[in-house]
Scaffold this active site. Structure first.
Site, PDB file in Angstrom:
ATOM      1  N   LYS A   1      -4.395  -4.268  -9.576  1.00 21.49           N
ATOM      2  CA  LYS A   1      -3.118  -3.961  -8.954  1.00 21.49           C
ATOM      3  C   LYS A   1      -2.026  -4.036 -10.010  1.00 21.49           C
ATOM      4  O   LYS A   1      -2.195  -4.688 -11.037  1.00 21.49           O
ATOM      5  CB  LYS A   1      -2.820  -4.931  -7.804  1.00 21.49           C
ATOM      6  CG  LYS A   1      -3.907  -4.957  -6.735  1.00 21.49           C
ATOM      7  CD  LYS A   1      -3.555  -5.865  -5.599  1.00 21.49           C
ATOM      8  CE  LYS A   1      -4.751  -6.138  -4.703  1.00 21.49           C
ATOM      9  NZ  LYS A   1      -5.458  -4.955  -4.258  1.00 21.49           N
TER      10      LYS A   1
ATOM     11  N   TYR B   1       0.860  -1.180   0.000  1.00 21.23           N
ATOM     12  CA  TYR B   1       0.000   0.000   0.000  1.00 21.23           C
ATOM     13  C   TYR B   1       0.898   1.233   0.000  1.00 21.23           C
ATOM     14  O   TYR B   1       1.841   1.333   0.799  1.00 21.23           O
ATOM     15  CB  TYR B   1      -0.883   0.028   1.245  1.00 21.23           C
ATOM     16  CG  TYR B   1      -1.791  -1.171   1.407  1.00 21.23           C
ATOM     17  CD1 TYR B   1      -3.156  -1.086   1.125  1.00 21.23           C
ATOM     18  CD2 TYR B   1      -1.287  -2.383   1.859  1.00 21.23           C
ATOM     19  CE1 TYR B   1      -3.994  -2.177   1.289  1.00 21.23           C
ATOM     20  CE2 TYR B   1      -2.113  -3.484   2.026  1.00 21.23           C
ATOM     21  CZ  TYR B   1      -3.463  -3.375   1.738  1.00 21.23           C
ATOM     22  OH  TYR B   1      -4.298  -4.465   1.890  1.00 21.23           O
TER      23      TYR B   1
ATOM     24  N   HIS C   1      -7.272   0.225  -1.403  1.00 21.70           N
ATOM     25  CA  HIS C   1      -6.799  -1.044  -1.953  1.00 21.70           C
ATOM     26  C   HIS C   1      -5.275  -0.988  -2.123  1.00 21.70           C
ATOM     27  O   HIS C   1      -4.711   0.076  -2.405  1.00 21.70           O
ATOM     28  CB  HIS C   1      -7.446  -1.325  -3.311  1.00 21.70           C
ATOM     29  CG  HIS C   1      -8.902  -1.678  -3.211  1.00 21.70           C
ATOM     30  ND1 HIS C   1      -9.334  -2.868  -2.657  1.00 21.70           N
ATOM     31  CD2 HIS C   1     -10.013  -1.005  -3.586  1.00 21.70           C
ATOM     32  CE1 HIS C   1     -10.659  -2.904  -2.702  1.00 21.70           C
ATOM     33  NE2 HIS C   1     -11.092  -1.784  -3.254  1.00 21.70           N
TER      34      HIS C   1
END
Length: 307
Positions: free
Chosen positions: A276, A240, A247
């Site tokens: 991602k 993160y 997210h």
């Protein structure tokens, strides 16, 4: 009217066309004393376009011609990508086992373009040393999947520090702490304790096993990321940038040796599916470095079709 020559093999030009016509129309070869001199890939391309015909009948059987022109391992796959680029209207040049392509005679080359089969292997050093690069992967059906590999610096924005003086104790085979000053995201809450992951434990215990992964975890923390396990996504870590309420922006996986392309492709697909970015990392001369690999749906989509 002159013909064409490639690797000592002579060709007639079909369709009552001149060598210069083929050179200008297909953007390949060079004129020498009225003949079109071709490299091996250019020759195969024009042969299958039925623009040239071998003078020697022996080479009119395609296996005989290809055996002499595509001799090395991997050249078949490299040629398939070369042909794909040519059909899309690119100027293409080959340098060793890589291709470079551009849209116009004076435009910038796109590349290197590196060709791999789905069961080919690569390692982190090769990936990083050739960035930025396009990887065109051919599966067993002959379909091409394209990837872009770029070097990444990787820096986060997390402001919460982990105290250096955390006291950890082993309980029930796991290390725990009752320190109240650690960030909420650090460890797993259990009653009045925090159960530390193996990586969190390794951050405080230099003699712990799996030191390469522990070092990567520690460097990511030092780079101001919040770092958690990537197990549920098939990666070593998820990271993160600023806070854990959002997210995770990255999946990060350590490459400590050769890896098959189908596994790399699978990791990239998983990361894309959960929104991602897929990062691979490794050590070169004891430095931790990073590359991002992402799938490119059609890097050639703007090109016209060759006539």
């Amino acid at each position: 009217m002159g013909g064409a020559i490639c690797s000592g093999i002579l060709f007639n030009i079909t369709g009552n066309k001149s060598p210069s016509f083929l050179q200008n129309h297909y953007k390949l070869g060079k004129m020498v004393d009225g003949s079109l001199v071709l490299n091996n890939f250019e020759c195969v391309f024009l042969y299958y376009k039925k623009r040239i015909d071998p003078v020697n009948p022996f080479y009119r059987k395609s296996t005989n011609l290809l055996r002499d022109l595509l001799k090395d391992d991997g050249e078949g796959e490299l040629y398939i990508v070369y042909e794909t680029l040519k059909i899309r209207g690119y100027y293409v040049k080959r340098e060793n086992d890589m291709l470079f392509a551009r849209k116009s005679p004076r435009g910038d080359y796109m590349g290197p373009i590196i060709v791999r089969r789905e069961n080919s292997t690569t390692d982190f050093s090769y990936l990083y040393s050739n960035t930025p690069a396009y990887y065109f992967t051919l599966d067993e059906d002959g379909d091409i999947t394209a990837f872009l590999v770029t070097a990444e610096e990787m820096n986060g924005m997390n402001e919460e520090k982990i105290p250096d003086d955390i006291k950890i104790e082993k309980v029930g085979g796991r290390f725990v702490t009752d320190n109240k000053d650690i960030p909420d995201w650090y460890g797993q809450r259990f009653k009045d304790l925090r159960i530390l992951s193996d990586f969190e434990t390794g951050y405080h215990k230099s003699d712990d096993k799996d030191r390469s992964l522990n070092r990567i975890y520690g460097e990511l923390i030092d780079r101001r990321f919040i770092v958690k396990s990537g197990f549920k996504y098939g990666a070593h870590f998820r990271a993160y940038v600023k806070n854990i309420q959002e997210h995770a922006e990255f999946l990060i996986h350590y490459l400590d040796g050769p890896e098959e392309w189908y596994k790399i492709s699978r990791a990239v697909r998983v990361a894309n599916g959960v929104r991602k970015r897929m990062i691979f990392c490794g050590f070169i001369e004891n430095r931790l470095l990073f590359v991002e690999i992402k799938r490119i749906r059609d890097p050639l989509k703007d090109q016209q079709t060759d006539g």
